[in-house]
Write a protein that holds these residues in place. Sequence first.
Motif, mmCIF file in Angstrom:
data_model
loop_
_atom_site.group_PDB
_atom_site.id
_atom_site.type_symbol
_atom_site.label_atom_id
_atom_site.label_comp_id
_atom_site.label_asym_id
_atom_site.label_seq_id
_atom_site.Cartn_x
_atom_site.Cartn_y
_atom_site.Cartn_z
ATOM 1 N N TYR A 81 -56.456 14.957 20.567
ATOM 2 C CA TYR A 81 -55.033 14.435 21.297
ATOM 3 C C TYR A 81 -54.570 13.572 20.353
ATOM 4 N N ALA A 82 -53.070 13.481 20.443
ATOM 5 C CA ALA A 82 -52.238 12.522 19.613
ATOM 6 C C ALA A 82 -52.117 11.310 20.235
ATOM 7 N N VAL A 83 -52.491 10.124 20.034
ATOM 8 C CA VAL A 83 -52.262 8.746 20.722
ATOM 9 C C VAL A 83 -51.425 7.982 19.717
ATOM 10 N N VAL A 84 -50.174 7.648 20.299
ATOM 11 C CA VAL A 84 -49.090 7.302 19.527
ATOM 12 C C VAL A 84 -48.734 5.994 20.129
ATOM 13 N N PHE A 85 -48.873 4.883 19.079
ATOM 14 C CA PHE A 85 -48.416 3.533 19.599
ATOM 15 C C PHE A 85 -47.092 3.075 18.859
ATOM 16 N N LEU A 86 -46.231 2.586 19.703
ATOM 17 C CA LEU A 86 -44.840 2.125 19.055
ATOM 18 C C LEU A 86 -44.792 0.828 19.453
ATOM 19 N N HIS A 87 -44.835 -0.076 18.072
ATOM 20 C CA HIS A 87 -44.104 -1.429 18.194
ATOM 21 C C HIS A 87 -42.901 -1.621 17.771
ATOM 22 N N VAL A 88 -41.892 -1.698 18.618
ATOM 23 C CA VAL A 88 -40.555 -1.381 18.309
ATOM 24 C C VAL A 88 -39.989 -2.915 18.414
ATOM 25 N N GLY A 89 -39.092 -3.296 17.267
ATOM 26 C CA GLY A 89 -38.354 -4.364 17.233
ATOM 27 C C GLY A 89 -37.223 -4.662 18.512
ATOM 28 N N GLN A 90 -37.095 -5.687 18.874
ATOM 29 C CA GLN A 90 -36.168 -5.778 20.106
ATOM 30 C C GLN A 90 -34.775 -5.675 19.543
ATOM 31 N N GLU A 91 -34.595 -5.706 18.137
ATOM 32 C CA GLU A 91 -33.246 -5.510 17.658
ATOM 33 C C GLU A 91 -32.896 -4.154 17.223
ATOM 34 N N VAL A 92 -33.777 -3.186 17.780
ATOM 35 C CA VAL A 92 -33.682 -1.756 17.504
ATOM 36 C C VAL A 92 -32.970 -1.167 18.480
ATOM 37 N N HIS A 93 -32.090 -0.220 18.306
ATOM 38 C CA HIS A 93 -31.357 0.635 19.340
ATOM 39 C C HIS A 93 -31.452 2.166 19.043
ATOM 40 N N PHE A 94 -32.287 2.785 19.865
ATOM 41 C CA PHE A 94 -32.519 4.332 19.535
ATOM 42 C C PHE A 94 -31.533 5.118 19.928
ATOM 43 N N VAL A 95 -30.947 5.998 18.975
ATOM 44 C CA VAL A 95 -29.755 6.808 19.492
ATOM 45 C C VAL A 95 -30.174 8.275 19.077
ATOM 46 N N GLY A 96 -29.389 9.050 19.737
ATOM 47 C CA GLY A 96 -29.600 10.754 19.444
ATOM 48 C C GLY A 96 -30.340 11.385 20.360
ATOM 49 N N GLY A 97 -30.877 10.615 21.427
ATOM 50 C CA GLY A 97 -31.684 11.449 22.270
ATOM 51 C C GLY A 97 -32.799 10.689 22.856
ATOM 52 N N ASP A 98 -33.797 11.090 23.612
ATOM 53 C CA ASP A 98 -34.749 10.495 24.366
ATOM 54 C C ASP A 98 -36.181 10.207 23.449
ATOM 55 N N LEU A 99 -36.492 8.914 23.507
ATOM 56 C CA LEU A 99 -37.492 8.469 22.571
ATOM 57 C C LEU A 99 -38.887 9.266 22.914
ATOM 58 N N VAL A 100 -39.177 9.496 24.298
ATOM 59 C CA VAL A 100 -40.482 9.856 24.455
ATOM 60 C C VAL A 100 -40.315 11.571 24.010
ATOM 61 N N ALA A 101 -39.190 12.075 24.263
ATOM 62 C CA ALA A 101 -39.078 13.542 23.752
ATOM 63 C C ALA A 101 -39.250 13.938 22.319
ATOM 64 N N ALA A 102 -38.526 12.754 21.910
ATOM 65 C CA ALA A 102 -38.680 12.801 20.309
ATOM 66 C C ALA A 102 -40.025 12.670 19.695
ATOM 67 N N VAL A 103 -40.966 11.492 20.418
ATOM 68 C CA VAL A 103 -42.321 11.831 19.822
ATOM 69 C C VAL A 103 -43.191 12.937 20.006
ATOM 70 N N ASN A 104 -42.936 13.648 21.348
ATOM 71 C CA ASN A 104 -43.460 14.806 21.769
ATOM 72 C C ASN A 104 -43.095 15.836 20.792
ATOM 73 N N GLU A 105 -41.754 15.939 20.447
ATOM 74 C CA GLU A 105 -41.190 16.906 19.556
ATOM 75 C C GLU A 105 -42.024 16.690 18.008
ATOM 76 N N GLY A 106 -42.179 15.459 17.761
ATOM 77 C CA GLY A 106 -42.874 15.234 16.306
ATOM 78 C C GLY A 106 -44.444 15.813 16.433
ATOM 79 N N VAL A 107 -45.063 15.512 17.653
ATOM 80 C CA VAL A 107 -46.529 15.901 17.616
ATOM 81 C C VAL A 107 -46.480 17.627 17.801
ATOM 82 N N ALA A 108 -45.431 18.190 18.435
ATOM 83 C CA ALA A 108 -45.784 19.598 18.446
ATOM 84 C C ALA A 108 -45.224 20.198 17.204
ATOM 85 N N ASN A 109 -44.406 19.563 16.335
ATOM 86 C CA ASN A 109 -43.838 20.188 15.039
ATOM 87 C C ASN A 109 -45.153 19.934 14.017
ATOM 88 N N GLY A 110 -45.870 18.711 14.227
ATOM 89 C CA GLY A 110 -46.932 18.671 13.341
ATOM 90 C C GLY A 110 -47.988 19.396 13.527
#
Length: 280
Positions: A71-100
């Motif tokens: 199973y894929a364990v994903v650690f995200l250390h995100v700088g507080q100056e980062v703003h994610f755009v374009g969709g849901d963060l968790v959904a994007a990680v899962n999309e990446g795992v599924a595609n991989g």
Amino acid sequence: MREYDVSDLARVVRDLCISANVEIREDHLAALARGLNMEKSPIGCRVLQGLIDSAEIAKTERLPFCQDTGYAVVFLHVGQEVHFVGGDLVAAVNEGVANGYRDGYLRASIVKSPIDRRNTGDNTPAMIYSHVVPGEDILVTVLIKGAGCDNMSAIRMLTPAQGVAAMKEFVVDTIKIAGPSASLPVTIGIGMGGTFDKAAYLAKWALTRESRLPNADPEIAALEREIEDAVNATGIGAAGFGGTVTTVAVHIESMPTHIAAFPVAINIDCHSHRVRQVTL
């Protein structure tokens, strides 16, 4: 403020899932080679050499190093100056795992629940840990964990009176119980302190450290070496056939805890030890 599109993160996670499964990290290969030089058992040497050879084949042929692509364990250390755009963060990680796992022809190993054993079909959901840190960088770490080694992991709430001696005994006993089921030689992640759940997290995060890179605290670094020697003294050996190399690395992460507590968690990683990390 820096904007980052989650679709780009999905592509990064996809690539890390594939590379982690087919390319064993150089620091772990060096740890295996060190183990081969230390091993005194002929059959242990054969096992270790086989792992090193298999890693080269996997990299060249772009094939999974192990059939349990975990199973894929994903650690995200995100700088507080980062703003994610374009969709849901968790959904994007899962999309990446599924595609991989689809694009890399990796085995889907996740079922809907411990009771409902139907496969989810794409190795999702990922096990995601996110942390906000200073700055505007994003550190993405993917740890691939098979079930054989994870099943042998353990946690214990020791008391301060039991102390370090009981902690070391707990680690050695856990490896003895695990035996060949953990796919030796293992990397051992140990979490000390915090609460029950935090110790388990620390143990898993400890596995992502560069193999054999000592803890920055000299006292803890010395404890890592002591535990490595004690585990190797069990004589279980590579694949459980007997030998002098049962573990190739011990990593400890520690944090403050309650005055009446001494939590210790052990997360075992098998000989594959598949980790990939990138800073965006």
